[in-house]
Design a protein around this motif. Sequence first.
Motif, PDB file in Angstrom:
ATOM      1  N   ARG A  89       0.818  -1.220   0.000  1.00 50.55           N
ATOM      2  CA  ARG A  89       0.000   0.000   0.000  1.00 50.55           C
ATOM      3  C   ARG A  89       0.847   1.263   0.000  1.00 50.55           C
ATOM      4  N   PHE A 132       1.793   3.309  -3.298  1.00 56.10           N
ATOM      5  CA  PHE A 132       0.898   4.202  -4.030  1.00 56.10           C
ATOM      6  C   PHE A 132       1.325   5.660  -3.927  1.00 56.10           C
ATOM      7  N   ASP A 143      -0.643   3.388  -9.468  1.00 55.72           N
ATOM      8  CA  ASP A 143      -2.045   3.107  -9.736  1.00 55.72           C
ATOM      9  C   ASP A 143      -2.240   2.559 -11.145  1.00 55.72           C
ATOM     10  N   ARG A 144      -1.506   3.142 -12.098  1.00 54.13           N
ATOM     11  CA  ARG A 144      -1.595   2.669 -13.485  1.00 54.13           C
ATOM     12  C   ARG A 144      -1.121   1.217 -13.589  1.00 54.13           C
ATOM     13  N   PHE A 166      -3.795  -1.210 -12.171  1.00 57.50           N
ATOM     14  CA  PHE A 166      -4.946  -1.354 -13.060  1.00 57.50           C
ATOM     15  C   PHE A 166      -4.570  -2.107 -14.335  1.00 57.50           C
ATOM     16  N   PHE A 189      -8.020   8.602 -13.588  1.00 58.52           N
ATOM     17  CA  PHE A 189      -7.416   7.642 -12.667  1.00 58.52           C
ATOM     18  C   PHE A 189      -7.024   8.347 -11.376  1.00 58.52           C
ATOM     19  N   ARG A 190      -7.455   7.831 -10.288  1.00 62.20           N
ATOM     20  CA  ARG A 190      -7.096   8.361  -8.983  1.00 62.20           C
ATOM     21  C   ARG A 190      -6.311   7.290  -8.239  1.00 62.20           C
ATOM     22  N   LYS A 191      -5.358   7.715  -7.475  1.00 64.99           N
ATOM     23  CA  LYS A 191      -4.501   6.755  -6.800  1.00 64.99           C
ATOM     24  C   LYS A 191      -5.286   5.859  -5.852  1.00 64.99           C
ATOM     25  N   THR A 236      -8.329   3.058  -7.816  1.00 65.49           N
ATOM     26  CA  THR A 236      -8.043   1.756  -8.413  1.00 65.49           C
ATOM     27  C   THR A 236      -8.037   0.640  -7.382  1.00 65.49           C
ATOM     28  N   PRO A 237      -7.257   0.737  -6.282  1.00 67.09           N
ATOM     29  CA  PRO A 237      -7.293  -0.365  -5.313  1.00 67.09           C
ATOM     30  C   PRO A 237      -8.652  -0.541  -4.659  1.00 67.09           C
TER      31      PRO A 237
END
Length: 269
Positions: free
Chosen positions: A88, A91, A97-98, A101, A169-171, A174-175
């Motif tokens: 974690r 991030f 994040d990319r 995903f 995309f947000r950090k 995605t998770p």
Amino acid sequence: MPNAPARQPSPTPVPSRLAWAGYLLGFGLGGFFDGILLHQVLQWHHLLTGLEAPAFRDIRVQILADGLFHALMYVIAIGGLLLLWRSRRAFTEQGADRLLFANALIGFGAWHMLDGVLSHWILGIHRIRMDVENRLFWDVLWFVVFGVAFAAVGWWLRRGGGDGARGGFRKAATPVALTLAVLVAGPIAALPPPGVTTVMVLFTPGTTLPAVFQAVAAVDGRMVWHDPSGQLWAIDLGTGGNPARLYRHGAMLVSNTLLPVGCFNWIRG
């Protein structure tokens, strides 16, 4: 002499466990997608539909195999969630994040490609559609659309594609999205296919035969099968039976229900 421009610091490498978290989560979601949509909603096949042996003609065996398959996907997805939790802190790094995903898309596509090659064409345990003449068409369609295409999009994103449109995309998104997808897909996969009224019931140790008969009568059910120990029973509930009532009569676990409430009651007792 003019001062040399300051060198930009190189980005910190993203840990490999974050990459594998994406692969495992995508792979598990691919399995859930296949099982929920094709086995239960559309009912185009079960895991072992293509096997002709008499033992595999029993719908209970088919449903059991589907359940074991979903359990395996659960294990894989939970492994991905654990790796995601352990990584974690990554991030905070650019591109994490990319990568997550993109790898999830690759894992999703890898599941469908593996399923197509291994299950459809090598082992022949099922095909995408068992009720059509041209089964190969549906196999190839699924292989290309949900296998090759998803993996290709994931590879493209991983290589840096779509940099100009990263605003969506947000950090944290995605998770969180992947975690919610796993937590929602798993319980849905535990539900029985439409029209299936038989449940497997595991009674607590020491449950007597009269107590089992009383439990079956309480749900207006019919006994279908039991194992030699007398603890595991297959009970047909018909169209109106409520399996939750079995927990009041010594059941420790009833299949096709989302929570093993009887286990908690037995532990407290």
